[in-house]
Design a protein around this motif. Sequence first.
Motif, PDB file in Angstrom:
ATOM      1  N   MET A   1       0.820  -1.191   0.000  1.00  0.00           N
ATOM      2  CA  MET A   1       0.000   0.000   0.000  1.00  0.00           C
ATOM      3  C   MET A   1       0.866   1.256   0.000  1.00  0.00           C
ATOM      4  O   MET A   1       0.625   2.189  -0.747  1.00  0.00           O
ATOM      5  CB  MET A   1      -0.919  -0.040   1.224  1.00  0.00           C
ATOM      6  N   GLU A   2       1.885   1.252   0.875  1.00  0.00           N
ATOM      7  CA  GLU A   2       2.757   2.415   0.973  1.00  0.00           C
ATOM      8  C   GLU A   2       3.567   2.617  -0.313  1.00  0.00           C
ATOM      9  O   GLU A   2       3.775   3.755  -0.744  1.00  0.00           O
ATOM     10  CB  GLU A   2       3.698   2.249   2.171  1.00  0.00           C
ATOM     11  N   ASN A   3       3.991   1.529  -0.926  1.00  0.00           N
ATOM     12  CA  ASN A   3       4.758   1.635  -2.173  1.00  0.00           C
ATOM     13  C   ASN A   3       3.907   2.186  -3.312  1.00  0.00           C
ATOM     14  O   ASN A   3       4.403   2.939  -4.149  1.00  0.00           O
ATOM     15  CB  ASN A   3       5.339   0.280  -2.558  1.00  0.00           C
ATOM     16  N   VAL A   4       2.635   1.819  -3.357  1.00  0.00           N
ATOM     17  CA  VAL A   4       1.744   2.318  -4.402  1.00  0.00           C
ATOM     18  C   VAL A   4       1.549   3.827  -4.248  1.00  0.00           C
ATOM     19  O   VAL A   4       1.642   4.585  -5.226  1.00  0.00           O
ATOM     20  CB  VAL A   4       0.385   1.582  -4.351  1.00  0.00           C
ATOM     21  N   ILE A   5       1.316   4.272  -3.023  1.00  0.00           N
ATOM     22  CA  ILE A   5       1.114   5.704  -2.781  1.00  0.00           C
ATOM     23  C   ILE A   5       2.404   6.469  -3.060  1.00  0.00           C
ATOM     24  O   ILE A   5       2.372   7.570  -3.619  1.00  0.00           O
ATOM     25  CB  ILE A   5       0.600   5.941  -1.354  1.00  0.00           C
ATOM     26  N   LEU A   6       3.541   5.882  -2.697  1.00  0.00           N
ATOM     27  CA  LEU A   6       4.815   6.536  -2.966  1.00  0.00           C
ATOM     28  C   LEU A   6       5.070   6.664  -4.470  1.00  0.00           C
ATOM     29  O   LEU A   6       5.555   7.699  -4.944  1.00  0.00           O
ATOM     30  CB  LEU A   6       5.950   5.757  -2.301  1.00  0.00           C
ATOM     31  N   THR A   7       4.706   5.651  -5.241  1.00  0.00           N
ATOM     32  CA  THR A   7       4.859   5.708  -6.695  1.00  0.00           C
ATOM     33  C   THR A   7       3.956   6.784  -7.289  1.00  0.00           C
ATOM     34  O   THR A   7       4.387   7.576  -8.146  1.00  0.00           O
ATOM     35  CB  THR A   7       4.533   4.340  -7.317  1.00  0.00           C
ATOM     36  N   SER A  67       1.116  13.338   0.145  1.00  0.00           N
ATOM     37  CA  SER A  67       2.112  13.653   1.173  1.00  0.00           C
ATOM     38  C   SER A  67       1.552  13.398   2.568  1.00  0.00           C
ATOM     39  O   SER A  67       2.215  12.786   3.414  1.00  0.00           O
ATOM     40  CB  SER A  67       2.555  15.109   1.065  1.00  0.00           C
ATOM     41  N   VAL A  68       0.330  13.864   2.801  1.00  0.00           N
ATOM     42  CA  VAL A  68      -0.300  13.668   4.108  1.00  0.00           C
ATOM     43  C   VAL A  68      -0.543  12.179   4.359  1.00  0.00           C
ATOM     44  O   VAL A  68      -0.313  11.669   5.464  1.00  0.00           O
ATOM     45  CB  VAL A  68      -1.606  14.487   4.202  1.00  0.00           C
ATOM     46  N   THR A  69      -0.972  11.466   3.326  1.00  0.00           N
ATOM     47  CA  THR A  69      -1.215  10.028   3.474  1.00  0.00           C
ATOM     48  C   THR A  69       0.069   9.282   3.815  1.00  0.00           C
ATOM     49  O   THR A  69       0.077   8.418   4.699  1.00  0.00           O
ATOM     50  CB  THR A  69      -1.825   9.463   2.179  1.00  0.00           C
ATOM     51  N   LEU A  73       0.820   7.162   7.261  1.00  0.00           N
ATOM     52  CA  LEU A  73       1.258   5.761   7.213  1.00  0.00           C
ATOM     53  C   LEU A  73       2.593   5.576   7.926  1.00  0.00           C
ATOM     54  O   LEU A  73       2.793   4.583   8.641  1.00  0.00           O
ATOM     55  CB  LEU A  73       1.362   5.285   5.764  1.00  0.00           C
ATOM     56  N   ALA A  74       3.507   6.512   7.762  1.00  0.00           N
ATOM     57  CA  ALA A  74       4.801   6.408   8.433  1.00  0.00           C
ATOM     58  C   ALA A  74       4.656   6.556   9.941  1.00  0.00           C
ATOM     59  O   ALA A  74       5.342   5.878  10.704  1.00  0.00           O
ATOM     60  CB  ALA A  74       5.758   7.463   7.886  1.00  0.00           C
ATOM     61  N   ALA A  75       3.749   7.434  10.375  1.00  0.00           N
ATOM     62  CA  ALA A  75       3.540   7.618  11.813  1.00  0.00           C
ATOM     63  C   ALA A  75       2.915   6.380  12.442  1.00  0.00           C
ATOM     64  O   ALA A  75       3.256   6.001  13.565  1.00  0.00           O
ATOM     65  CB  ALA A  75       2.660   8.840  12.060  1.00  0.00           C
ATOM     66  N   GLN A  76       1.998   5.728  11.733  1.00  0.00           N
ATOM     67  CA  GLN A  76       1.386   4.512  12.262  1.00  0.00           C
ATOM     68  C   GLN A  76       2.382   3.363  12.293  1.00  0.00           C
ATOM     69  O   GLN A  76       2.335   2.509  13.175  1.00  0.00           O
ATOM     70  CB  GLN A  76       0.185   4.115  11.408  1.00  0.00           C
ATOM     71  N   LYS A  77       3.277   3.358  11.343  1.00  0.00           N
ATOM     72  CA  LYS A  77       4.261   2.283  11.263  1.00  0.00           C
ATOM     73  C   LYS A  77       5.249   2.340  12.424  1.00  0.00           C
ATOM     74  O   LYS A  77       5.639   1.319  12.976  1.00  0.00           O
ATOM     75  CB  LYS A  77       5.009   2.385   9.931  1.00  0.00           C
ATOM     76  N   THR A  78       5.646   3.549  12.820  1.00  0.00           N
ATOM     77  CA  THR A  78       6.617   3.667  13.897  1.00  0.00           C
ATOM     78  C   THR A  78       5.968   3.527  15.262  1.00  0.00           C
ATOM     79  O   THR A  78       6.595   3.033  16.190  1.00  0.00           O
ATOM     80  CB  THR A  78       7.346   5.021  13.841  1.00  0.00           C
ATOM     81  N   GLY A  79       4.752   3.958  15.407  1.00  0.00           N
ATOM     82  CA  GLY A  79       4.080   3.873  16.701  1.00  0.00           C
ATOM     83  C   GLY A  79       4.727   4.803  17.698  1.00  0.00           C
ATOM     84  O   GLY A  79       5.019   5.950  17.402  1.00  0.00           O
ATOM     85  N   SER A  80       4.984   4.306  18.890  1.00  0.00           N
ATOM     86  CA  SER A  80       5.580   5.142  19.923  1.00  0.00           C
ATOM     87  C   SER A  80       7.034   4.771  20.189  1.00  0.00           C
ATOM     88  O   SER A  80       7.589   5.137  21.209  1.00  0.00           O
ATOM     89  CB  SER A  80       4.777   5.022  21.215  1.00  0.00           C
ATOM     90  N   SER A  81       7.643   4.025  19.294  1.00  0.00           N
ATOM     91  CA  SER A  81       9.036   3.647  19.500  1.00  0.00           C
ATOM     92  C   SER A  81       9.951   4.784  19.080  1.00  0.00           C
ATOM     93  O   SER A  81       9.598   5.627  18.269  1.00  0.00           O
ATOM     94  CB  SER A  81       9.373   2.387  18.704  1.00  0.00           C
ATOM     95  N   SER A  82      11.131   4.801  19.644  1.00  0.00           N
ATOM     96  CA  SER A  82      12.109   5.823  19.296  1.00  0.00           C
ATOM     97  C   SER A  82      13.324   5.156  18.668  1.00  0.00           C
ATOM     98  O   SER A  82      13.417   3.932  18.591  1.00  0.00           O
ATOM     99  CB  SER A  82      12.529   6.616  20.529  1.00  0.00           C
ATOM    100  N   VAL A  83      14.265   5.949  18.248  1.00  0.00           N
ATOM    101  CA  VAL A  83      15.476   5.422  17.628  1.00  0.00           C
ATOM    102  C   VAL A  83      16.279   4.626  18.649  1.00  0.00           C
ATOM    103  O   VAL A  83      16.894   3.608  18.315  1.00  0.00           O
ATOM    104  CB  VAL A  83      16.312   6.587  17.045  1.00  0.00           C
TER     105      VAL A  83
END
Length: 124
Positions: A1-7, A67-69, A73-83
Amino acid sequence: MENVILTIHLILALLLIGVVLLQRSEGGGLGMGGGGGGGNSVMTGRGAATALAKLTWIFAVCFIATSVTLTILAAQKTGSSSVIDQLGIPAADAPAPAEAPLGNDLLPPQPADAPLAPPPANSN
């Protein structure tokens, strides 16, 4: 899904660049102003300008939406984890820094710490 939107996002970016570059400069910008093109075009100069302006708005709105989408998607993928969490180093095992007295490294050596013999003189 993310790859399609990125394309789609990348294609929209290229289309937006192309449409903006196709538009005629209306003076005061970087260009010298658009010259009068040949009269053999399908659309008139003003009609082409409004069509390109509408197309620019459509591409811009779609670009911002993708861009917003992608951001969501990136924010949901990371969740609350940090580097730091991704490194795998537990925070409790990290050694605490030793407390040093302030200012000792900035002061000149005391006479008791000075060498007993003076340095040898150069014989040049």
